[in-house]
Write a protein that holds these residues in place. Structure first.
Motif, short mmCIF file in Angstrom:
data_model
loop_
_atom_site.label_atom_id
_atom_site.label_comp_id
_atom_site.label_asym_id
_atom_site.label_seq_id
_atom_site.Cartn_x
_atom_site.Cartn_y
_atom_site.Cartn_z
N GLY A 207 0.80 -1.23 0.00
CA GLY A 207 0.00 0.00 0.00
C GLY A 207 0.82 1.27 0.00
N GLY A 208 2.12 1.15 0.33
CA GLY A 208 3.02 2.29 0.23
C GLY A 208 3.72 2.38 -1.10
N MET A 209 3.63 1.33 -1.88
CA MET A 209 4.25 1.28 -3.21
C MET A 209 3.23 1.42 -4.32
N MET A 210 2.12 0.68 -4.24
CA MET A 210 1.13 0.67 -5.31
C MET A 210 0.65 2.07 -5.71
N PRO A 211 0.43 3.00 -4.75
CA PRO A 211 -0.02 4.33 -5.17
C PRO A 211 0.95 5.05 -6.10
N PRO B 232 7.39 0.42 2.54
CA PRO B 232 6.92 0.13 1.18
C PRO B 232 7.96 -0.64 0.38
N ASP B 233 7.51 -1.52 -0.49
CA ASP B 233 8.45 -2.25 -1.34
C ASP B 233 8.59 -1.52 -2.68
N ASN B 234 9.13 -0.31 -2.60
CA ASN B 234 9.18 0.56 -3.77
C ASN B 234 9.99 -0.01 -4.92
N HIS B 235 10.98 -0.83 -4.62
CA HIS B 235 11.80 -1.43 -5.66
C HIS B 235 11.68 -2.95 -5.65
N GLY B 236 10.58 -3.45 -5.12
CA GLY B 236 10.38 -4.89 -5.03
C GLY B 236 11.15 -5.47 -3.85
N THR B 237 11.11 -6.77 -3.74
CA THR B 237 11.79 -7.45 -2.64
C THR B 237 12.29 -8.81 -3.09
N THR B 238 13.40 -9.22 -2.50
CA THR B 238 13.91 -10.57 -2.76
C THR B 238 13.33 -11.58 -1.78
N LEU B 239 12.56 -11.11 -0.81
CA LEU B 239 12.03 -11.99 0.24
C LEU B 239 13.14 -12.82 0.86
N LEU B 240 14.26 -12.14 1.17
CA LEU B 240 15.41 -12.80 1.78
C LEU B 240 15.92 -13.96 0.94
N GLY B 241 15.79 -13.81 -0.39
CA GLY B 241 16.29 -14.83 -1.28
C GLY B 241 15.33 -15.96 -1.54
#
Length: 297
Positions: free
Chosen positions: A143-147, A168-177
């Motif tokens: 919700g902090g990235m989608m807008p 926010p995951d503004n640049h995406g995430t690796t989910l710790l690999g």
């Protein structure tokens, strides 16, 4: 984003988490596309938000739109922050978005570009009801990235004054690999994309994230604030949450209060130190220092 709380440290743990990922995707697979329904706003239980008779005051002239995270909804994500803002004189609204057919309560799973369209419709509804020319947006996680998609591609920049993201995951995430394990499970990545596109869109390097950040992180005319925690176990590395560009303030929670141990979920749902920074971002002319004592404010 995904509510896992620690990194996989052993092969068995990695297999377990991978199985969880597949289970989530399999659960949603029969209902692969998000609904195109109008975004909904549940009526908050006697705490004063989603009140469409509320008129912004001279002190707080813009309504605040709260945007939940993945697996969240318009009530549960905001049981603390919404009343916190209402008690300070703001008109506050929250929406549900990214619903999948047959999946109740858990939202933010549909394609994120479609979710941004739902946000656009909702902001228009709020502005029409309040008479305000612009809104402020506060979002947690997705919700902090989608807008940002709404601001860049759907005309939102003309209707939004401030964009405030909590973890926010503004640049995406690796989910710790964890996502690097997908190639070892035949069909897993296809299932992830088919069943829960809102998750697939958030993986670092996905087509959605690539499009979102092409040409720069921000758009002119909007003030941006990002509040992150170094203990974030979901949006990793945590510094990828920060934005580059003019009118950007990036805040690390532990720089304000070193003993704050909030992780990804807590920073958006209960952390009053983070909330003090939200209020500062909503009204920078009257901002006050955020310290560990802000928790009692």
């Amino acid at each position: 984003m995904l509510p896992w709380t620690r990194a996989p440290r052993t092969p068995r743990a990695r297999r377990t988490l991978a199985a969880l990922l597949l289970a989530v995707a399999a659960f949603a697979a029969p209902t692969a596309t998000a609904t195109a329904a109008t975004p909904t706003a549940a009526t908050a239980p006697s705490r004063g938000w989603n009140d469409y008779s509320c008129k912004p005051s001279a002190a707080h002239p813009r309504p605040v739109v709260l945007v939940h995270g993945t697996f969240g909804n318009s009530i549960d994500n905001w049981l603390v922050l919404a009343p916190y803002l209402v008690n300070r004189g703001y008109c506050v609204y929250s929406l549900d978005y990214g619903q999948l057919p047959g999946v109740p309560f858990f939202n933010g799973l549909g394609p994120i570009d479609k979710s941004a369209g739902q946000l656009a419709t909702f902001v228009d509804q709020v502005l029409a009801a309040t008479g305000a020319p612009k809104a402020d947006i506060v979002g947690h996680s997705q919700g902090g990235m989608m807008p940002n998609y709404y601001l860049k591609f759907l005309g939102g920049a003309a209707k939004v004054n401030a964009m405030i993201g909590l973890a926010p995951d503004n640049h995406g995430t690796t989910l710790l690999g964890l996502t690097k394990l997908l190639p070892y499970f035949p069909g897993a990545e296809d299932l992830l994309h088919a069943g829960t596109p809102g998750l697939a869109d958030q993986v670092a390097g996905s087509p959605f994230i690539t499009k979102l950040n092409a040409g720069g992180d921000t758009v002119p005319g909007v003030r941006y604030t990002v509040v992150a925690t170094k203990y974030d176990e979901v949006v990793t590395p945590y510094r990828t949450q920060f934005l580059d560009g003019p009118n950007v303030r990036n805040v690390l929670l532990q720089d304000l209060c070193p003993v704050d141990l909030s992780e990804h979920v807590a920073i958006g749902t209960v952390d009053r130190i983070a909330y003090h920074e939200v209020v500062n971002a909503l009204d920078p002319a009257h901002a006050t220092p955020t310290t560990c004592a802000s928790v009692i404010g």
